[in-house]
Scaffold this active site. Structure first.
Site, short mmCIF file in Angstrom:
data_model
loop_
_atom_site.label_atom_id
_atom_site.label_comp_id
_atom_site.label_asym_id
_atom_site.label_seq_id
_atom_site.Cartn_x
_atom_site.Cartn_y
_atom_site.Cartn_z
N ASP A 132 -5.68 12.20 7.31
CA ASP A 132 -7.09 11.79 7.31
C ASP A 132 -8.07 12.88 7.74
OD1 ASP A 132 -5.63 9.49 7.03
OD2 ASP A 132 -6.55 8.43 8.70
N GLU A 142 -8.29 0.30 7.70
CA GLU A 142 -8.37 1.55 8.46
C GLU A 142 -9.67 2.28 8.12
OE1 GLU A 142 -3.95 3.10 9.27
OE2 GLU A 142 -4.54 3.39 7.19
#
Length: 470
Positions: free
Chosen positions: A25, A199
């Site tokens: 990420d 998320e």
């Protein structure tokens, strides 16, 4: 693109990748004094996911990146999971010690027992970081999933707002100093896609094209549950009053930011005039198995964001950030013609294809070479576009990789195709429909073929192919 000497086959030229080891990420995206900061989930000892650190790179143009030392290391509170960063211009935190404005990173400490939110700060333009001695600043309210804080300054209420991913919903908090946080509200238990855990939220205020107004957009990554399996990004449009987010969508409606298999955890930069985001160009179904050697994982092309309102439906528009200097080498440019089959020789990746048609026809774009065949199919009858990577090269490293992925498409005006060493990003109708896919050819891709799938001429307004000067 990153300055590297490596000639590894799948090393991207147009996209950021770490020099070595695992990344996922994007984190802590913040713009300060001419520098775009890109932090990212990083395992400095392996090409497999492991104890997470925050890697760090900077850029002045979102194209060429300079890697800096690791910013945040795991500690007694846990590994350093995803989060965000802001410039505390008014020193609301009281953490500024010099002339430079203080940068504050807000992140998840992931321990064996739970996840909680902590902060760190930098008084030297992000070069070194100190963890706040009062961590965590948000304790876990007895939730298994409680992570990925995205923070911004809300002008109307003069408060910092935090969005947190909490399994099947998003929670909102506020603070006056980035250290003391108050719970506000939650959203999402009954809305959107719940095929996996939620998320990496991001709550942003976007201009609506052609209108003198803005609309709030809540970004939510979901893993799995994507429209073509695996991880993907959904979004909700609505209003935010400083306390609650209220969507204008019905409960069952799903809006996907990217229909491809390889665009995840994207969030926006803090501190830019135009909202810009970047995503991890991978999928959790096979991320640990992709066939790279020294590194594993890369980022998408950065994309600017806006909204379009068409008959009351708000659609996210993504525009890849490419400078004119980058695309100065024209390989092929033809106006107003037709093809049943048209072949263009292309150089080593990266390159870009621009295509304008009169309507949605049925045709294929083939990326061909000795190492594989990637097919992008436009199907006018079924009104969809498909990316077929079943014969694109290395596909057997994961049972989930060989796929034909589809995106609905009711009409066609134009398409922009970005091709790098191991990826393709497709922007259709000015970025209103987007697909991002990885592929791993075993040899060079040297031919671009446009081919009618109905053996009848396809009318075009323009076909252009350009390579990049990087």
């Amino acid at each position: 693109m990153t300055k590297k000497t490596s000639m590894e086959r799948y090393r991207p030229a147009l996209h950021f990748s770490a020099d070595k080891h695992w990344i996922n990420d994007p984190n802590g995206l913040v713009f300060y004094k001419g520098e775009y900061h890109l932090f990212y989930q990083y395992h400095p000892h392996s090409t497999i996911w492991g104890p997470m650190h925050w890697g760090h790179a900077i850029s002045k143009n979102l194209v060429t990146w300079e890697e800096l030392p690791i910013a945040l290391y795991p500690d007694e509170l846990g590994a350093i999971f995803s989060g965000s960063a802001v410039v505390d211009w008014n020193n609301t935190s009281g953490l500024q010690t010099g002339e430079e404005a203080v940068m504050v990173a807000i992140f998840t400490h992931h321990g064996e027992d739970n996840e909680k939110q902590s902060i760190a700060y930098s008084n030297d333009r992000g070069r070194t970081w100190v963890k706040y001695e009062g961590n965590p600043v948000v304790s876990n309210p007895d939730l298994k999933d409680f992570r990925d804080p995205k923070v911004f300054w809300h002008e109307e209420t003069s408060k910092w707002i935090m969005s947190l991913a909490c399994g099947d919903h998003i929670r909102f908090y506020r603070s006056h100093n980035l250290k003391d946080w108050e719970y506000l509200s939650s959203f999402g238990e009954k809305y959107g896609n719940h095929g996996g855990v939620w998320e990496c939220p991001d709550l942003i205020n976007l201009e609506v094209e052609g209108e003198q107004l803005k609309k709030w957009v809540l970004i939510v990554s979901v893993n799995p549950g994507g429209p073509n399996d695996g991880s993907a990004i959904q979004y909700f449009t609505g209003d935010f009053d400083g306390r609650m987010f209220v969507t204008d969508q019905c409960e069952s409606e799903e809006k996907w930011a990217d229909w491809g298999r390889d665009f995840y955890a994207a969030v926006t930069w803090s501190g830019t005039e135009q909202p810009i985001w970047i995503g991890w160009m991978n999928n959790w179904q096979y991320a640990n198995q992709t066939p790279t050697a020294e590194f594993r994982g890369s980022m998408s092309i950065p994309r600017s964001l806006s909204l379009e309102n068409k008959e009351g439906v708000h659609t996210l528009i993504q525009t890849p950030i490419l400078s004119d200097e980058m695309r100065s080498n024209t390989i092929f440019d033809r106006q107003n013609g037709s093809f049943e089959s048209l072949t263009v020789k292309v150089p080593e990746q990266p390159f870009m294809v621009e295509l304008k048609l009169n309507n949605l026809s049925s045709f294929d774009i083939l990326l061909k070479g000795e190492g594989g065949n990637l097919r992008v199919e436009f199907d006018g009858a079924s009104q969809e576009v498909r990316v077929d990577r079943t014969k694109s090269g290395l596909v057997e490293f994961s049972e989930h990789f060989a796929s034909v992925d589809a995106m609905p498409l009711k009409s066609f005006q134009d398409a922009l195709l970005l091709v790098d060493k191991a990826s393709v990003e497709l922007f259709v109708n000015g970025g209103r429909s987007v697909m991002t896919e990885s592929f791993y050819p075993t040899g060079s891709i040297n031919t671009l073929e446009f081919k009618s799938s109905l053996n009848e001429p396809v009318e075009y307004k323009q076909i252009g192919v350009q390579s990049f000067s990087l």
